[in-house]
Design a protein around this motif. Structure first.
Motif, mmCIF file in Angstrom:
data_model
loop_
_atom_site.group_PDB
_atom_site.id
_atom_site.type_symbol
_atom_site.label_atom_id
_atom_site.label_comp_id
_atom_site.label_asym_id
_atom_site.label_seq_id
_atom_site.Cartn_x
_atom_site.Cartn_y
_atom_site.Cartn_z
ATOM 1 N N TYR A 1 -8.528 -4.523 -3.716
ATOM 2 C CA TYR A 1 -9.062 -5.839 -3.344
ATOM 3 C C TYR A 1 -9.892 -6.411 -4.487
ATOM 4 C CZ TYR A 1 -13.900 -4.272 -2.966
ATOM 5 O OH TYR A 1 -15.151 -3.798 -3.261
ATOM 6 N N TYR B 1 -6.252 2.463 9.634
ATOM 7 C CA TYR B 1 -6.461 3.490 8.604
ATOM 8 C C TYR B 1 -6.738 4.851 9.242
ATOM 9 C CZ TYR B 1 -6.526 0.573 4.393
ATOM 10 O OH TYR B 1 -6.169 -0.244 3.333
ATOM 11 N N SER C 1 0.834 -1.207 0.000
ATOM 12 C CA SER C 1 0.000 0.000 0.000
ATOM 13 C C SER C 1 0.869 1.257 0.000
ATOM 14 C CB SER C 1 -0.937 0.006 1.210
ATOM 15 O OG SER C 1 -1.932 -0.990 1.088
ATOM 16 N N SER D 1 -7.166 0.680 -0.896
ATOM 17 C CA SER D 1 -7.962 -0.455 -0.414
ATOM 18 C C SER D 1 -8.862 -1.022 -1.515
ATOM 19 C CB SER D 1 -8.819 -0.032 0.782
ATOM 20 O OG SER D 1 -9.722 1.000 0.422
ATOM 21 N N LEU E 1 -5.602 -3.704 3.436
ATOM 22 C CA LEU E 1 -6.917 -4.248 3.780
ATOM 23 C C LEU E 1 -6.987 -5.745 3.504
ATOM 24 C CD1 LEU E 1 -9.792 -3.761 4.731
ATOM 25 C CD2 LEU E 1 -10.416 -3.181 2.374
#
Length: 222
Positions: free
Chosen positions: A168, A200, A25, A165, A176
């Motif tokens: 995904y 977060y 991330s 996120s 996440l």
């Protein structure tokens, strides 16, 4: 709170499942920010060039990207590119390319506003001493625009981090995804999502606070 298993909130969970996703991330955020600012600046310069040949495609790209949900762009790129080139490129690489392309449109608007905030007198002064358009932008306008827009650029970067996120949807292993995987393996999805929300919140709230302090400092310098 009695139904929650507090033992789930442990360093073992973080090191085994979350750390890998957190690193990706951060990498995705950093690469997308640098690439987005670079291509966004080019798009902003194209839109401000006064030449229709440059203005029209840049305007179409920026407005088009800003009119689409990010998750739709992620899914569209991930599914379309392998169909066009005949082979998959991987979820992580697809996410990086998509985020750079998408964020360039938003950074473009920030940079365009920053460039337009510089008094026209400085532009004319640069022209008066014989600077070309490129030299004027590089030495006079862009350095001031970056300083003026730095808090907004950093705020957009925080939003970008939150948006990571969404990868995904294509199976990329982000922060996440790490929490989700741990929750599934240990049978504790509620604790996993709660811990993800806390992480977060702490990260984004802390960064937002630092940006606000920086904005105040820049305002004093002005």
């Amino acid at each position: 709170m009695g139904g929650l298993d507090l033992s789930f909130f442990s360093w073992e969970i973080v090191s085994k499942f979350v750390r890998q996703g957190f690193i990706f991330s951060l990498e995705l955020t950093a690469i997308a920010t640098v690439g987005g600012i670079f291509f966004g600046t080019l798009l902003a310069l194209m839109r401000l060039s006064g030449r229709k040949l440059l203005m029209m495609p840049a305007t179409f790209y920026v407005n088009g990207m800003r009119s689409l949900p990010l998750v739709m762009v992620i899914l569209g790129f991930f599914l379309l590119i392998p169909f066009l080139i005949g082979k998959p490129i991987g979820a992580e690489l697809s996410a990086i390319i998509t985020f750079i392309a998408f964020e360039a449109a938003y950074f473009s608007e920030i940079m365009r506003a920053g460039i337009q905030s510089i008094p026209r007198g400085q532009v004319h002064a640069g022209q008066a001493v014989g600077m070309t358009y490129a030299q004027n932008m590089k030495l006079v306008i862009l350095p001031q625009a970056f300083r003026n827009m730095l808090p907004i650029l950093l705020t957009q970067t925080i939003i970008l981090f939150q948006d990571t996120s969404l990868v995904y949807a294509i199976g990329a292993y982000d922060l996440l995804k790490g929490f989700t995987t741990a929750g599934k393996i240990y049978g504790r999805p509620e604790e996993a999502y709660l811990l993800a929300a806390v992480v977060y919140f702490i990260l984004c709230f802390s960064l937002s606070y630092l940006v606000k302090k920086l904005q105040a400092k820049i305002a004093i310098i002005r």
